[in-house]
Design an enzyme around this catalytic site. Structure first.
Site, short mmCIF file in Angstrom:
data_model
loop_
_atom_site.label_atom_id
_atom_site.label_comp_id
_atom_site.label_asym_id
_atom_site.label_seq_id
_atom_site.Cartn_x
_atom_site.Cartn_y
_atom_site.Cartn_z
N ASP A 47 41.01 32.56 45.84
CA ASP A 47 41.95 33.46 45.80
C ASP A 47 41.51 34.66 45.08
O ASP A 47 41.45 34.36 43.98
CB ASP A 47 43.41 33.04 45.60
CG ASP A 47 44.50 34.01 45.84
OD1 ASP A 47 44.23 35.24 45.81
OD2 ASP A 47 45.71 33.69 45.63
N ASP A 88 42.69 38.13 43.31
CA ASP A 88 43.74 39.38 43.39
C ASP A 88 43.28 40.39 42.90
O ASP A 88 42.68 40.42 41.37
CB ASP A 88 45.07 38.72 42.71
CG ASP A 88 46.00 38.17 43.84
OD1 ASP A 88 45.83 38.70 44.87
OD2 ASP A 88 46.99 37.53 43.40
N ASP A 135 41.32 32.85 41.29
CA ASP A 135 42.70 32.12 40.89
C ASP A 135 42.29 30.68 40.54
O ASP A 135 41.96 30.03 41.69
CB ASP A 135 43.85 32.32 41.78
CG ASP A 135 45.07 31.90 40.96
OD1 ASP A 135 44.91 30.79 40.73
OD2 ASP A 135 46.12 32.45 41.23
#
Ligand SMILES: [Zn+2]
EC number: 2.7.7.-
Length: 397
Positions: free
Chosen positions: A94, A96, A297
């Protein structure tokens, strides 16, 4: 006339009746979880034999958020995690946009708390209740589209690592429908059982922690005065971190001899040339490390029971599609209304619940006052609606 809530339900229902959701082939061993659009609570431990049963469920219990487990279970519907009987998990990444060093704590990220009830706004993120009407405050967070575009570079670097360093080729790249990207790797069977701790090793290789940075710098630039020992510059044909560093050196190096060596065009290099080069390298090594360190992440990758947002489902934070990127072709993926919104051909009349500061949504700038009404394309309107900043008055097809 439909109410705001009825409009949203109907839009989502229509979408899920035909949506081309991307689900794993072994859906029957996955836990399905969702948050219904009209509830604060999640429904977990669901299990469906195929997409048909899932579709029939989600067109009745319409989801704001829809997930499947990265884990495979013998009993996916068993409510006790211990009794589900784990059978290995996908590898999930992930990225972001708000974790990018270039964007973190910059004006590209706007955050505040607001009251849906009276329109009160506070930039104190610790504030819990509205001082005017005592309602619970909601948090608004906005990431400039520029940062999302920027995070594509890190996704590409991560894809390179997944393929070249790990040798995994069976994976999906998905825009989260909000501010980042997910990568879902369908691991070969022998790797599916990697533990959380083993996955942490993968994270630290990708993120590169402070200690690794120091080790890299000292390994590269340490000069043994007695033995006249010096390590060779990294080359593209090297493996692991040396290859990742070589890619960045090749982009920046003006010295032809060094450049050719790094590229693997020559196999020998002059000792003094290397010593001179390392003096220059010390000035740019931190910049290089920043480029090769990918802000994935940690928790997501380590979590072997992670819930993955279903690719091509709708992200209830924006009303945009968690868009599975066809052929993993990131070059041709841009934030565009037609790419993001399933309601692209619809116009919505919405009413703002608070003063909206000047923000860029997709490709347009918006700044509105509380109670202002506007008619805009649904791709922009749903962003304000699903973030709780506006209400639907009417929909024009
Ligand atoms: Zn209030």
């Amino acid at each position: 006339m439909l109410s705001h809530e009825e409009h949203i339900k109907l839009l989502l229902k229509n979408y899920y009746e035909k949506a081309e959701l991307i689900l794993p082939d072994d859906l029957y061993v996955r836990e399905i979880a969702l948050q219904p659009v009209d509830s604060e609570n999640y429904i977990r431990h669901l299990s469906f034999p195929s997409i048909h049963e899932l579709r029939s469920f989600i067109t009745k219990k319409i989801p704001r958020h829809l997930y499947y487990s990265s884990a495979r279970y013998q009993e996916p519907a068993n409510p006790s995690m211990d009794e589900k009987k784990w059978m290995g998990s996908d590898l999930i990444f992930d990225i972001d946009a708000n974790d990018l060093l270039q964007c973190k704590e910059s004006e590209n990220i706007i955050q505040f708390k607001f009251c849906k009830n009276c329109g009160y706004i506070s930039f104190n993120l610790d504030e819990k209740n509205c001082p005017n009407c005592n309602s619970m405050l909601n948090k608004f967070e906005h990431v400039d589209p520029y940062c999302i575009e920027l995070s594509k570079d890190y996704v590409k670097k991560l894809m390179d690592i997944i393929e070249r360093d790990f040798g995994f080729n069976n994976y999906e790249v998905v825009f989260s429908g909000h501010r980042g990207f997910h990568i879902i790797v369908n691991l070969p069977i022998e790797y599916k059982f990697m533990t959380a701790e083993e996955r942490r090793e993968i994270v630290s290789y990708i993120r590169i922690e402070e200690n690794d940075i120091k080790a890299i710098i000292s390994e590269l630039t340490n000069y043994d005065k007695i033995k006249h020992y010096i390590s060779l510059p990294p080359q593209l044909i090297d493996g692991g971190l040396r290859r990742r560093i070589a890619i960045e050196i090749a982009k920046r190096c003006n010295n032809k001899a060094i450049h050719n060596f790094v590229m693997g065009l020559t196999q020998t290099i002059n000792y003094h040339e290397v010593r001179e080069f390392y003096k220059d390298l010390l000035n740019i090594i931190y910049e290089i490390v920043k480029e090769i360190s990918i802000p994935i992440d940690t928790k997501v990758t380590m979590d072997i029971t992670h819930l993955i947002r279903v690719p091509n489902s709708i992200n209830g934070k924006t009303g945009w599609i968690a868009h599975a990127i066809k052929n993993r072709d990131l070059e041709n993926f841009h934030l565009e209304p037609s790419m993001l919104s399933p309601f692209n051909n619809i116009k919505m009349r919405i009413k703002m619940l608070i003063d909206i500061p000047n923000i860029k949504v997709i490709d347009k700038n918006f700044k509105y006052k509380k109670n202002e009404e506007l008619i805009i394309d649904a791709s922009y309107a749903t962003y304000f609606i699903f973030k709780g900043l506006a209400k639907i008055i009417d929909i024009k097809n």
